[in-house]
Design a protein around this motif. Structure first.
Motif, PDB file in Angstrom:
ATOM      1  N   PRO B  61     106.766  14.459  63.025  1.00  0.00           N
ATOM      2  CA  PRO B  61     105.376  14.495  63.495  1.00  0.00           C
ATOM      3  C   PRO B  61     104.820  15.993  63.636  1.00  0.00           C
ATOM      4  O   PRO B  61     103.583  16.028  63.169  1.00  0.00           O
ATOM      5  N   LEU B  62     105.599  17.172  63.747  1.00  0.00           N
ATOM      6  CA  LEU B  62     105.127  18.321  63.852  1.00  0.00           C
ATOM      7  C   LEU B  62     104.738  18.747  62.291  1.00  0.00           C
ATOM      8  O   LEU B  62     103.403  19.314  62.127  1.00  0.00           O
ATOM      9  N   LEU B  63     105.498  18.501  61.177  1.00  0.00           N
ATOM     10  CA  LEU B  63     105.099  18.616  59.793  1.00  0.00           C
ATOM     11  C   LEU B  63     103.902  17.573  59.514  1.00  0.00           C
ATOM     12  O   LEU B  63     102.979  18.529  59.149  1.00  0.00           O
ATOM     13  N   SER B  64     103.538  16.542  59.907  1.00  0.00           N
ATOM     14  CA  SER B  64     102.514  15.705  59.566  1.00  0.00           C
ATOM     15  C   SER B  64     101.453  16.518  60.300  1.00  0.00           C
ATOM     16  O   SER B  64     100.222  16.563  59.713  1.00  0.00           O
ATOM     17  N   SER B  65     101.438  16.942  61.649  1.00  0.00           N
ATOM     18  CA  SER B  65     100.146  17.464  62.272  1.00  0.00           C
ATOM     19  C   SER B  65     100.119  18.755  61.381  1.00  0.00           C
ATOM     20  O   SER B  65      98.739  19.041  61.242  1.00  0.00           O
ATOM     21  N   LEU B  66     100.921  19.484  61.267  1.00  0.00           N
ATOM     22  CA  LEU B  66     100.706  20.647  60.327  1.00  0.00           C
ATOM     23  C   LEU B  66     100.064  20.362  59.071  1.00  0.00           C
ATOM     24  O   LEU B  66      99.144  21.273  58.805  1.00  0.00           O
ATOM     25  N   PHE B  67     100.498  19.607  58.350  1.00  0.00           N
ATOM     26  CA  PHE B  67      99.557  19.287  57.058  1.00  0.00           C
ATOM     27  C   PHE B  67      98.674  18.492  56.944  1.00  0.00           C
ATOM     28  O   PHE B  67      97.778  18.845  55.995  1.00  0.00           O
ATOM     29  N   THR B  68      98.429  17.375  57.880  1.00  0.00           N
ATOM     30  CA  THR B  68      97.423  16.361  57.727  1.00  0.00           C
ATOM     31  C   THR B  68      96.318  16.375  59.016  1.00  0.00           C
ATOM     32  O   THR B  68      95.484  15.714  59.075  1.00  0.00           O
ATOM     33  N   GLY B  69      96.978  17.196  60.128  1.00  0.00           N
ATOM     34  CA  GLY B  69      96.192  17.218  61.404  1.00  0.00           C
ATOM     35  C   GLY B  69      96.253  15.693  61.928  1.00  0.00           C
ATOM     36  O   GLY B  69      95.692  15.579  63.160  1.00  0.00           O
ATOM     37  N   MET B  70      97.116  15.014  61.666  1.00  0.00           N
ATOM     38  CA  MET B  70      97.520  13.842  62.253  1.00  0.00           C
ATOM     39  C   MET B  70      98.962  13.719  62.661  1.00  0.00           C
ATOM     40  O   MET B  70      99.845  13.918  61.695  1.00  0.00           O
ATOM     41  N   PRO B  71      99.537  13.525  63.993  1.00  0.00           N
ATOM     42  CA  PRO B  71      98.833  13.213  65.081  1.00  0.00           C
ATOM     43  C   PRO B  71      98.019  14.506  65.411  1.00  0.00           C
ATOM     44  O   PRO B  71      98.495  15.637  65.359  1.00  0.00           O
ATOM     45  N   PRO B  72      96.803  14.675  66.097  1.00  0.00           N
ATOM     46  CA  PRO B  72      96.254  15.742  66.654  1.00  0.00           C
ATOM     47  C   PRO B  72      96.948  16.392  67.624  1.00  0.00           C
ATOM     48  O   PRO B  72      97.904  15.693  68.382  1.00  0.00           O
TER      49      PRO B  72
END
Lengths: 262, 177, 286
Positions: B61-72
């Motif tokens: 989830p950290l990477l996802s937030s880092l790359f796509t802004g989701m999850p906020p």
């Protein structure tokens, strides 16, 4: 999904590009803490001035800096309305069913949204001036102390950097699989929930199979080259420069001002 | 499986935490309904064990937030805890439960992980992230009702993926022969 | 069944800072039963073009007409398009997911208005066409098979829908010479039976051997659209697009330069051989 450019890094030679990634990461953390404590007009003024200054020094144009913010406007609207309409404290302007809008709620909502906008822009400044690999390396360096309590920091850093390298490939592959299955008659665009649910298997199973196939190939190649894990030495970091310390000092100062002075 | 292979599979699952939600993005509200990020984390725990599952649950989830802004950023901490629990419990389940049938092991571990994760997520929300806002009703609604299609899909999909991976000889068979 | 593109343009990420034009006002028409090769440099827009033909992308402007009907109009039945146009990507084996080969090949037939017997018959036909024994393979898991077998299963999955237009995006790039020949023979036979073939390939020999007509794309523009023999005559012009002619054409040209009388339109190995035989016999007679 081809609308989401992955890796917002924009190569350049600005002052911010040249700063050490660890210094930038720590500065960002300091600014995020500062942002949490920001609450007054003067406080927001400082943050706005600083952000404008950083955007200018990063050599970014405002359009790029705001691009990511624009994409999540609906999300901000929801957050604002949630607070404005459902906030329990404060005096309600009127009340109907579950809605009870209040001035206090609107102010809280505006605060949250404002902070999120600053957060996104600051985050974007870091990501557009720092290659993802350097962000990971900086993360590994900052996590280094965790090694003393038994957490395998190097393995973790390896996994993170491999993961980041896999993201663009897997995105392309996902897109190809989606198109191939659409050409075979899968209905991803259909508004019917049943069609969508049925189209998940032909999408997700091939994604996992090809992702695991790639993992298998990479692991085999690494083992063939004698990689056994555990013995990987820490990436050598260049020492921090004067400007790195200056950046951290300034941001920490702003953080302290927001917490104690305003 | 060797540790190297487990590490690389975990890395790929972390990457899928970023990619899968994007793949589901065409569907409105897909995030809260289909829970695409749960799938790689649960799989990682089931296949590589609790330690790797934990790493995937935190980093994904950290990477996802880092790359796509989701999850906020606002929901990120709660989500990290929830996913970390999924990864750990799925791994522990497969370590401790051996019924001699792959699908039974998978289902029991999965259900255990999915329940524990939701209980822990509800508890952390009530105690830390949204004190006072969380009631049993809102918890049950957001973790079980809204996401019911996602839960059903996970229960069907994840064992199917594990079995497909075994068939493709990309992971070793749990009960050879 | 003709497919026609009218001034089709396609822009990626339109309206953002990442905007890039992939296709620029391309017009062309492909008649039923043709065998068309599509070539060009990496990033020239070939893949975008075939995906527009298959309705996987919508043009930013312009029209794609299948049998005279605009496939991007609101009322158009997408099922009709999926039934008539088949698309095979470079690594089609990635699309397999079902528990048995039979079910996977039948996946594309799910939405077609066919009886169960007709569907079963098509699956059998497609698998036999791709060189399998239906009874032996039908219950196996497609995932556990070898790479080459998985690819043939995936091809069978596309053939089973009996597309009237079959589009192939770099289908032979990763095949060995034997697999390449078998595959192209299969495609060639389908073409002789009436299927329109549109093939993207870097392999000039394959185009020379099988294609009737060649389209050259360069930076999103269609710059050559002519019969293969004509296209391969102008070596210099092809070079400006970083493209080569087929080996037989190249050999024939070298022999011509040595002063041997060869016809201009040799593009296939068969033609080259005939030419050489004629030369040798002519020499003997003299």
């Amino acid at each position: 999904m081809n609308r989401l450019p992955i890796g917002v890094y924009i190569p350049g030679a600005s002052l911010l590009h040249r700063l050490d990634a660890r210094a930038k990461l720590l500065s960002l953390i300091a600014l995020v803490v500062a942002l949490i404590y920001t609450g007054t007009a003067a406080g927001y003024g400082i943050m706005a001035a600083l952000t404008a200054f950083l955007v200018f020094f990063a050599g970014l144009d405002l359009r790029t800096a705001f691009a990511s913010v624009r994409r999540v406007v609906p999300f901000f609207l929801v957050i604002f309305l949630m607070n404005a309409l459902f906030y329990d404290g404060g005096e309600a302007l009127w009340s109907w069913w579950i809605f009870r809008p209040s001035t206090a709620g609107a102010i809280i909502g505006a605060n949250v949204v404002l902070k999120l906008i600053f957060l996104m822009i600051l985050f974007n400044i870091l990501m557009s001036t720092t290659p993802p690999m350097k962000v990971t390396a900086a993360l590994a360096a900052l996590l280094q102390p965790l090694g003393y309590i038994g957490i395998p920091v190097n393995e973790l850093a390896l996994m993170i950097s491999v993961a980041i390298q896999f993201i663009p490939t897997l995105m392309e592959e996902t897109e190809t699989i989606r198109k191939a299955q659409t050409a075979r008659g899968a209905k991803f665009d259909s508004p019917r929930l049943r069609d969508k649910a049925q189209s998940i298997m032909p999408l997700v199973i091939p994604i996992f199979i090809s992702a695991f196939r790639r993992a298998d190939e990479l692991a085999t190649a690494m083992e063939a080259r004698g990689y056994r894990g555990g013995k990987r030495r820490a990436a050598r970091n260049t020492p921090l420069q004067g400007c790195d310390f200056a950046a951290m000092l300034v941001t920490t100062a702003i953080c302290l001002v927001q917490i104690f002075a305003l | 499986m060797t540790e190297v292979k487990k590490a690389i599979i975990t890395a790929v699952c972390m990457a899928l935490c970023v990619v899968l939600p994007l793949a589901f993005h065409a569907v409105p509200n897909a995030g809260s309904i289909y829970l695409p990020m749960h799938i790689p984390v649960l799989l990682c725990g089931l296949i590589c064990g609790w330690g790797y599952g934990l790493a995937c649950g935190i980093v994904g989830p950290l990477l996802s937030s880092l790359f796509t802004g989701m999850p906020p950023a606002a929901v990120l901490p709660a989500m990290v805890i929830e996913l970390a629990v999924y990864g750990v419990i799925a791994g522990l389940g497969m370590l401790l439960i051996r019924t001699k049938k792959v699908s039974a092991d998978l289902y029991i571990s999965l259900v255990l992980a999915m329940l524990t994760g939701r209980v822990v997520a509800g508890a952390t929300r009530a105690l830390i992230f949204a004190v006072g806002e969380t009631t049993m009703a809102t918890w049950a609604t957001s973790y079980f009702i809204t996401s019911l299609p996602g839960i059903v899909i996970q229960l069907i999909l994840i064992p199917a993926i594990v079995i497909a991976l075994e068939r493709a000889r990309l992971i070793p068979r749990r009960y050879p022969g | 069944m003709p497919i026609t593109l009218e001034r089709v343009s396609y822009t990626y990420a339109a309206g953002t800072a990442f905007e890039t034009a992939a296709l620029d006002s391309v017009s062309l028409s492909i008649a039923g039963g043709e065998f068309v090769g599509l070539v060009g440099h990496t990033g020239c827009g070939k893949s975008t073009l075939v995906q527009l033909m298959a309705g996987l992308l919508r043009p930013t402007s312009g029209k794609v007409l299948l049998d005279g009907k605009d496939i991007n109009l609101k009322g158009y039945r997408r099922e009709e398009l999926r039934e008539k146009v088949g698309l095979l990507f470079q690594f089609p084996e990635c699309q397999l997911f079902e528990t048995t080969v039979e079910r996977d090949v039948a996946f594309g037939l799910k939405h077609l208005p066919l009886s169960a017997e007709e569907k079963a018959e098509r699956v059998r036909w497609a698998l036999e066409r791709t060189g399998f024994s239906f009874e032996q393979i039908r219950h196996q898991s497609p995932l556990g098979l070898s790479g080459g077998e998985r690819r043939r299963i995936a091809i069978a999955g596309v053939l089973a829908t009996r597309p009237q237009i079959l589009i192939l995006d770099e289908p032979v790039a990763s095949l060995d010479p034997m697999g390449r020949r078998d595959f192209m023979e299969l495609i060639s036979r389908l073409n002789r039976e009436g299927t329109t073939i549109v093939i993207i390939s870097h392999n000039a020999d394959i185009l020379g051997e099988y294609a009737h007509r060649v389209l050259v794309l360069e930076q999103g523009k269609l710059c050559i659209d002519a019969p293969v023999k004509e296209v391969f005559q102008d070596t210099e012009r092809l070079k400006t697009y970083h493209l080569a002619v087929s080996q037989p054409r190249h050999i024939a040209r070298l022999l011509q330069q040595k002063g041997l009388p060869f016809p201009q339109d040799i593009v296939r190995y068969g033609d080259l051989l005939t030419g050489i035989k004629a030369l040798v016999e002519g020499g003997r007679e003299r």
